[in-house]
Design a protein around this motif. Structure first.
Motif, PDB file in Angstrom:
ATOM      1  N   ILE A  45       0.778  -1.329   0.027  1.00  0.00           N
ATOM      2  CA  ILE A  45       0.015   0.017   0.126  1.00  0.00           C
ATOM      3  C   ILE A  45       0.779   1.204  -0.104  1.00  0.00           C
ATOM      4  O   ILE A  45       0.667   2.284  -0.533  1.00  0.00           O
ATOM      5  CB  ILE A  45      -1.046  -0.050   1.342  1.00  0.00           C
ATOM      6  CG1 ILE A  45      -1.919  -1.184   0.909  1.00  0.00           C
ATOM      7  CG2 ILE A  45      -1.420   1.300   1.404  1.00  0.00           C
ATOM      8  CD1 ILE A  45      -2.880  -1.449   2.500  1.00  0.00           C
ATOM      9  N   ALA A  46       1.951   1.189   0.741  1.00  0.00           N
ATOM     10  CA  ALA A  46       2.907   2.375   0.874  1.00  0.00           C
ATOM     11  C   ALA A  46       3.486   2.453  -0.415  1.00  0.00           C
ATOM     12  O   ALA A  46       3.633   3.764  -1.029  1.00  0.00           O
ATOM     13  CB  ALA A  46       3.933   2.182   2.015  1.00  0.00           C
ATOM     14  N   ARG A  54       4.477   5.651  -5.701  1.00  0.00           N
ATOM     15  CA  ARG A  54       4.449   5.851  -6.948  1.00  0.00           C
ATOM     16  C   ARG A  54       3.745   6.781  -7.433  1.00  0.00           C
ATOM     17  O   ARG A  54       4.275   7.372  -8.397  1.00  0.00           O
ATOM     18  CB  ARG A  54       4.258   4.249  -7.312  1.00  0.00           C
ATOM     19  CG  ARG A  54       5.275   3.106  -7.474  1.00  0.00           C
ATOM     20  CD  ARG A  54       4.815   1.852  -7.824  1.00  0.00           C
ATOM     21  NE  ARG A  54       6.114   0.967  -7.796  1.00  0.00           N
ATOM     22  CZ  ARG A  54       7.236   0.944  -8.593  1.00  0.00           C
ATOM     23  NH1 ARG A  54       7.227   1.626  -9.737  1.00  0.00           N
ATOM     24  NH2 ARG A  54       8.152   0.018  -8.566  1.00  0.00           N
ATOM     25  N   VAL A  55       2.273   6.982  -6.763  1.00  0.00           N
ATOM     26  CA  VAL A  55       1.580   7.946  -7.433  1.00  0.00           C
ATOM     27  C   VAL A  55       1.851   9.333  -6.890  1.00  0.00           C
ATOM     28  O   VAL A  55       1.784  10.377  -7.485  1.00  0.00           O
ATOM     29  CB  VAL A  55       0.223   7.288  -7.018  1.00  0.00           C
ATOM     30  CG1 VAL A  55      -0.903   8.585  -7.618  1.00  0.00           C
ATOM     31  CG2 VAL A  55      -0.200   6.325  -7.858  1.00  0.00           C
ATOM     32  N   VAL A 113       9.950   5.611   4.633  1.00  0.00           N
ATOM     33  CA  VAL A 113      10.778   4.479   4.035  1.00  0.00           C
ATOM     34  C   VAL A 113      10.614   4.034   2.520  1.00  0.00           C
ATOM     35  O   VAL A 113       9.295   3.498   2.346  1.00  0.00           O
ATOM     36  CB  VAL A 113      10.718   2.970   4.834  1.00  0.00           C
ATOM     37  CG1 VAL A 113      11.618   2.042   4.526  1.00  0.00           C
ATOM     38  CG2 VAL A 113      10.749   3.619   6.413  1.00  0.00           C
ATOM     39  N   GLY A 114      11.421   4.339   1.928  1.00  0.00           N
ATOM     40  CA  GLY A 114      11.428   3.726   0.349  1.00  0.00           C
ATOM     41  C   GLY A 114      11.094   2.326   0.216  1.00  0.00           C
ATOM     42  O   GLY A 114      11.894   1.288   0.671  1.00  0.00           O
ATOM     43  N   VAL A 155       7.997   9.093   0.650  1.00  0.00           N
ATOM     44  CA  VAL A 155       7.042  10.517   0.700  1.00  0.00           C
ATOM     45  C   VAL A 155       6.943  10.800   2.237  1.00  0.00           C
ATOM     46  O   VAL A 155       6.811   9.895   2.958  1.00  0.00           O
ATOM     47  CB  VAL A 155       6.047  10.170  -0.264  1.00  0.00           C
ATOM     48  CG1 VAL A 155       6.452   9.766  -1.591  1.00  0.00           C
ATOM     49  CG2 VAL A 155       5.260   9.054   0.641  1.00  0.00           C
ATOM     50  N   ASP A 156       6.565  11.892   2.151  1.00  0.00           N
ATOM     51  CA  ASP A 156       6.476  12.632   3.729  1.00  0.00           C
ATOM     52  C   ASP A 156       4.846  13.268   3.619  1.00  0.00           C
ATOM     53  O   ASP A 156       4.594  14.087   2.811  1.00  0.00           O
ATOM     54  CB  ASP A 156       7.495  13.358   4.163  1.00  0.00           C
ATOM     55  CG  ASP A 156       7.398  13.759   5.731  1.00  0.00           C
ATOM     56  OD1 ASP A 156       6.692  12.842   6.360  1.00  0.00           O
ATOM     57  OD2 ASP A 156       7.680  14.749   6.225  1.00  0.00           O
ATOM     58  N   TYR A 157       4.318  13.202   4.641  1.00  0.00           N
ATOM     59  CA  TYR A 157       3.130  13.940   4.955  1.00  0.00           C
ATOM     60  C   TYR A 157       3.022  14.720   6.383  1.00  0.00           C
ATOM     61  O   TYR A 157       2.761  13.888   7.139  1.00  0.00           O
ATOM     62  CB  TYR A 157       1.781  13.126   4.721  1.00  0.00           C
ATOM     63  CG  TYR A 157       1.668  12.561   3.333  1.00  0.00           C
ATOM     64  CD1 TYR A 157       0.985  13.207   2.163  1.00  0.00           C
ATOM     65  CD2 TYR A 157       2.289  11.270   2.711  1.00  0.00           C
ATOM     66  CE1 TYR A 157       1.024  13.057   0.854  1.00  0.00           C
ATOM     67  CE2 TYR A 157       2.119  10.825   1.552  1.00  0.00           C
ATOM     68  CZ  TYR A 157       1.545  11.852   0.574  1.00  0.00           C
ATOM     69  OH  TYR A 157       1.324  11.384  -0.632  1.00  0.00           O
TER      70      TYR A 157
END
Length: 390
Positions: free
Chosen positions: A65-66, A71-72, A102-103, A110-112
């Motif tokens: 899921i991550a 990717r998007v 974590v890639g 990505v970070d939020y």
């Protein structure tokens, strides 16, 4: 925020000049991150199950899921069916730090930095026999929204842009009876109301919640209007879930329409609704197909045919196109065959540019991320790129 090139003709120059226009990518993803998806048969379902999954940082389904999200790489994303965990450090923020930061499989992390969660109606017990099975069980069909424990099938919003928390409105406690011309449910066998007067005075409309979350994007406010109406199934000839689904969608349609939602109040018992010339994006698993055998006339049109909503751009995928025989299956967002998940921008102040559904074809390497129910989810991530205009 991403950028797209624009070719601008000038009366002074022959040809075009390349300029960059900022694009906001908004997504919705029913991630199916609720306890029953992970709990062992002997384990009692509850939010502690997801807490353990997130703490490990190593659950293969959540890693997939991550990876899909990485990717998007949306700027704002709503997660449906993400169990409500009041301690965000153990819940949604742990998902960000342990999985998205974590890639995955060589992807860029990505970070939020901005997140929003709030209680939902699913699994919240009532003292009534709301499903009329002769038992007052509190949970399941007798909860305010179907669920086996409080917070099951919750929602979470992740954003790269600041959330105006002081401007948030949630409509978890809004009573169904307080909607003008609400579709009250009747038992066709007896002709009597499905909910007696005491129950009808208590039943809440939203099966999870309805959220208005203002996000500040480059000096402009974008209202993220999030919801997850109940599926219009799992009932009987009384059609109580079908009528509830329709009225849940109507609640949001009235909320975004000035002068139509004057009856709506939020969880602080304050009047709530958008004003004229508001930028908004509707997001979520609406459980309302727009075509096909699961389509119910007049339901999703409350949004897609609303002049304040721009529904001209329909996200599609090649994977969905080849997975079913229907000529319109490219727009499907769930592996059980329907368009259920939506990202719909406002007509005012937003221009949609591009969209998609993350659904690789079987011969693609990334098919592993959606190959079956256990790979990630039974829904697909849906995204729309949009430009905020003046």
């Amino acid at each position: 925020m991403k950028f797209i090139g624009l070719c601008l003709a000038s009366i002074f120059f022959a040809g075009c000049a390349e300029e960059q226009e900022p694009v906001l990518r908004v997504a919705t993803f029913n991630v199916s991150m609720e306890a029953n998806n992970y709990a062992e048969k002997s384990e009692i379902p509850g939010p502690q199950v997801l807490e353990a999954v997130l703490a490990s940082g190593d659950h293969p389904q959540v890693k997939n899921i991550a990876e899909i999200i990485q990717r998007v790489n949306p700027d704002i994303i709503l997660l449906n069916e993400f169990d409500y965990i009041s301690d965000v450090s153990k819940g949604v923020k742990k998902f960000v730090s342990a999985y998205l930061n974590v890639g995955q499989q060589g992807q860029k992390a990505v970070d939020y930095p901005y997140v929003y969660v709030s209680p939902v109606n699913t699994g919240e017990p009532t003292p009534f026999d709301l499903d009329n099975n002769g038992k007052e069980e509190g949970i399941g069909g007798d909860a305010y929204g179907y669920g086996l424990y409080p917070g099951q099938y919750g929602m979470a919003l992740l954003s790269k842009y600041p959330i105006d928390v002081s401007g948030v409105h949630t409509m978890t406690s809004f009573k169904w009876r307080d909607m003008p011309d609400a579709q009250r449910v009747f038992d066709p066998a007896t002709g009597q109301p499905w909910y007696d007067d005491t129950e009808w005075a208590t039943v809440r409309l939203s099966s999870k919640s309805h959220w208005d979350i203002p996000v500040k994007v480059d000096g402009k406010t974008v209202h993220i209007l999030a919801m997850h109406p109940t599926p219009p199934t799992f009932d009987g000839p009384e059609d109580r879930n079908g009528k509830r689904n329709s009225d849940e969608i109507r609640l949001m349609a009235d909320y975004l329409s000035p002068y139509k939602g004057q009856y709506i109040y939020d969880d602080n018992n304050k009047a709530a609704g958008l004003t004229q010339n508001s930028r908004f994006v509707l997001v979520g698993d609406f459980n309302a197909a727009d075509i096909g055998e699961k389509y119910r006339p007049g339901v999703i049109e409350q949004l897609t045919k609303n002049p304040l909503v721009n529904s001209s751009l329909i996200p599609e995928s090649e994977g969905g196109a080849v997975a079913f025989d229907e000529p319109y299956s490219s727009r499907y967002t769930a592996y059980w065959g329907a368009r259920a998940d939506y990202v719909l921008p406002s007509s005012y102040g937003i221009v949609p540019k591009k969209s998609g559904v993350f659904w690789p074809e079987p011969d693609e390497a990334l098919y592993r991320l959606i190959a079956d129910r256990k790979a990630s989810s039974d829904h697909r991530l849906v995204w729309v790129d949009m430009v905020l205009t003046n």
